[in-house]
Every structure is written in structure tokens, then in C-alpha cells.
Design a protein around this motif. Structure first.
Motif, short mmCIF file in Angstrom:
data_model
loop_
_atom_site.label_atom_id
_atom_site.label_comp_id
_atom_site.label_asym_id
_atom_site.label_seq_id
_atom_site.Cartn_x
_atom_site.Cartn_y
_atom_site.Cartn_z
N TYR A 50 2.63 3.29 -26.29
CA TYR A 50 2.21 1.98 -26.81
C TYR A 50 3.29 0.91 -26.68
CZ TYR A 50 -1.30 5.10 -28.48
OH TYR A 50 -2.28 6.06 -28.51
N ASP A 79 -5.98 3.89 -31.86
CA ASP A 79 -6.40 4.26 -30.52
C ASP A 79 -7.08 5.62 -30.52
OD1 ASP A 79 -6.53 3.99 -27.68
OD2 ASP A 79 -4.81 5.33 -27.50
N ARG A 236 -4.72 6.33 -22.93
CA ARG A 236 -4.90 5.37 -24.02
C ARG A 236 -6.11 4.48 -23.74
NH1 ARG A 236 -0.05 5.72 -22.29
NH2 ARG A 236 -0.06 3.73 -21.18
#
Length: 337
Positions: A50, A79, A236
Motif C-alpha cells: 500500500y 482492501d 490489491r
């Protein structure tokens, strides 16, 4: 020889990882908590996963001073929750395709198949090769794969029950043994009229030409399949790349223009997470199911609506429009009007 190699990514203790984060300008409010998170999710999963939201310079390791470890952890949790929701509703779409496909095949071509006939030459077999189209060049391989699923799936108790205790394996039992990708390939080798019947069960007939209808349905299946595969491998939600693209004209019409042509041309709703949401809402016909989908999305994202992550909202980070839920409300209302 190996002992002389200086590895790019050597082992680091949790304390060393904490030090690396601090050197990169990440604040660690609670080191014990940070170590616990690293034990559960790994440094790579939290920090590398991230970091692009918080970097001073793209593709570097230098974070904006004041970046908080807890923000990175929060993004990971959101997420993961979003992935789980999308994954679940893709499963519902998979079930819908399997149900429609097995119904059509059984209705038109019967309920019998010979698991040992890999060449699919028996005309009383629903996997008889002449029941399917040769246009894509994949008929032989797909039919063989389906037969192999019947004869070699020793781990599916339903399949084993039908093989051992029944005198046939109907298509709705075969679908319990095949993955989403093979189901889509089975759909793709249907004859044109059979494929159109499936399409018409997902989207309203007559809105487009038959070929446009088939194009949207095919792309929706491909998009959701590829997205699910990437989720399953730990990708992701907000960094998906190389996904199939929904066709513009059909997407705008089927979503009642809740995205504009300009937004689509700027890649919103083409092949991103937002496109997956749109494809699921268009393709799923169960109003109760879609209502639950919307509620789960709202409950996951709305608690973070007033929080900024490096001056970005949670919707910005996931590349959703800032009025996401207003748009989904409008889409669902018009779909079931």
C-alpha cells in the motif's frame, strides 16, 4: 559460492523491520502492535502492498514524513474486506452461469454423457461434439476437459456419488466439478442460438444486436473471472492491471449512463474495480442479492468516508467516483424500475 552472494532482500527481524520503516519516515505509534501486524500479514503485505499512496516520489522507498503505520494497516483491512465482498458476488455470478448453462444443455441435449468417450462421438451425449460450435477452434479441448473432470475428479463427493450410484452424470452435476474459467469456456463453445439464449437470460433482449449482447456478456464473464483470479492470488483491489475491458456502448446503456462517455474514455468503468461492480450489478438478476451487495459495500467503505490518507479519500484510493453510492442507487433503481 552461495555463501558469497549478497542478497537483495536478506532476512530481517521484526525489530529490524521496524527500524527500516522509521528510516523511511513511517511513524510507529505502538511497536508491539506493529510487530503483531507483521506477524499476521508480513512486511511485504502491509508496507509494499500500500506504499504508493504515501510515497514522496513514485516507485521509491521514501514515504511522506508523518506517514502512520496504522494508516497502512487500515488500508490493508479495507482492501481485504472489499476483496472478500467482490469475491463472494462473483461466486454468485458463477452459480448463475452454471445454472443457466446446465439447464439449457439438459433441455436441448439430454442428461447423459459417457465419461470415457474423450472424442465426444456419441450423438446421445450432451457433450457430443456436433452439439457445439467450431468457430473458436477450442471445441475439442474444452469438451475433453469436461470429460476429464467427470472421470478424474475423485475429490468431489457429489461426482463420485453419481459415478458410483447413479446411471448418468447430468450437466448440473458436472458444473459442481468445474471451475469458473472452464464454465466460461463451455459457454463460449455453445452454438450461436444457444449462446444467445444464455445472453438473453442475463440482459434484456432487444437492447443491442445479438453480437453486441454476446460481446458484453462474454466480457463481463472474462472480467469477473480474471478479477477473481487476481484476488485469489493476493492482488490489491486498487492496483489491478491487464483486465478484460467492458465494451463502451453496452456498458453506458446497461448502466443507464451513470458513468459518462468522458469518464469511460478516462478509464473509469472500463476494466477497473468499478467496472467489476457494474458488471455484477448488470448481470445479477436477483434484486435482494444486489441490495445486499450494495449494503455490504457501503458498510465496508462508509466508516472511512471522513478520513484522508495522504489527502486522498478512501474512494479516491480505490479509484471509485466520490458519489459512488449515489450512482449505485440510481443504477439499481433504474435496473428494477
Amino acid at each position: 559460492m552461495e555463501n558469497n552472494i549478497i542478497f537483495d532482500k536478506p532476512f530481517k527481524t521484526y525489530d529490524e523491520l521496524i527500524s527500516i520503516m522509521e528510516e523511511r519516515h513511517i511513524d510507529i505509534p505502538n511497536k508491539e502492535f506493529a510487530i503483531q501486524v507483521l506477524q499476521n500479514y508480513s512486511y511485504y503485505g502491509i508496507i509494499n502492498g500500500y506504499k504508493n499512496t504515501f510515497l514522496q516520489v513514485p516507485n521509491s522507498d521514501s514515504f511522506i514524513p508523518g506517514t502512520n503505520f496504522n494508516e497502512l494497516y487500515t488500508l490493508h483491512l479495507v482492501d481485504t474486506a472489499l476483496n472478500n465482498i467482490i469475491f463472494k458476488y462473483i461466486l454468485f455470478l458463477e452459480k448463475a452461469l452454471k445454472s443457466r448453462l446446465s439447464y439449457l444443455v439438459a433441455q436441448k441435449y439430454g442428461v447423459y454423457t459417457d465419461p470415457s468417450d474423450f472424442r465426444c462421438l456419441q450423438d446421445n451425449d450432451y457433450l457430443y461434439k456436433k452439439n457445439y460450435s467450431t468457430s473458436g477452434g477450442k471445441r475439442t479441448n474444452v469438451l475433453r476437459s469436461l470429460k476429464e473432470r467427470i472421470s478424474r475428479d475423485t475429490k468431489n463427493p457429489i461426482m463420485q456419488h453419481y459415478l458410483n450410484d447413479k446411471n448418468h452424470v447430468p450437466p448440473w452435476i458436472l458444473t459442481t466439478s468445474i471451475p469458473y474459467g472452464l464454465t466460461i469456456e463451455w459457454y463460449n463453445i455453445l452454438k450461436s442460438d444457444d449462446k444467445q439464449a444464455i445472453c438473453d437470460s442475463f440482459i434484456t433482449p432487444g437492447l443491442f444486436s445479438n453480437e453486441q449482447s454476446k460481446e458484453f456478456v462474454r466480457k463481463a464473464f472474462e472480467l469477473t473471472k480474471e478479477y477473481r483470479n487476481k484476488i485469489a492470488h493476493g492482488n490489491r483491489t486498487f492496483s489491478m492491471i491487464s483486465l478484460p475491458q467492458l465494451p463502451k456502448a453496452q456498458t453506458l446503456a446497461l448502466t443507464f449512463n451513470i458513468i459518462s462517455e468522458e469518464e469511460y474514455n478516462n478509464r473509469m468503468g472500463q476494466n477497473d474495480t468499478f467496472a467489476v461492480l457494474l458488471a455484477l450489478i448488470v448481470m445479477l438478476s436477483d434484486k435482494y442479492l444486489i441490495s445486499n451487495f450494495q449494503t455490504e459495500l457501503y458498510n465496508t467503505l462508509s466508516p472511512y468516508s471522513s478520513i484522508l490518507f495522504n489527502k486522498q479519500s478512501i474512494l479516491d484510493i480505490f479509484n471509485f467516483p466520490n458519489n459512488l453510492f449515489e450512482r449505485l442507487d440510481n443504477l439499481i433503481a433504474q435496473k428494477f424500475n
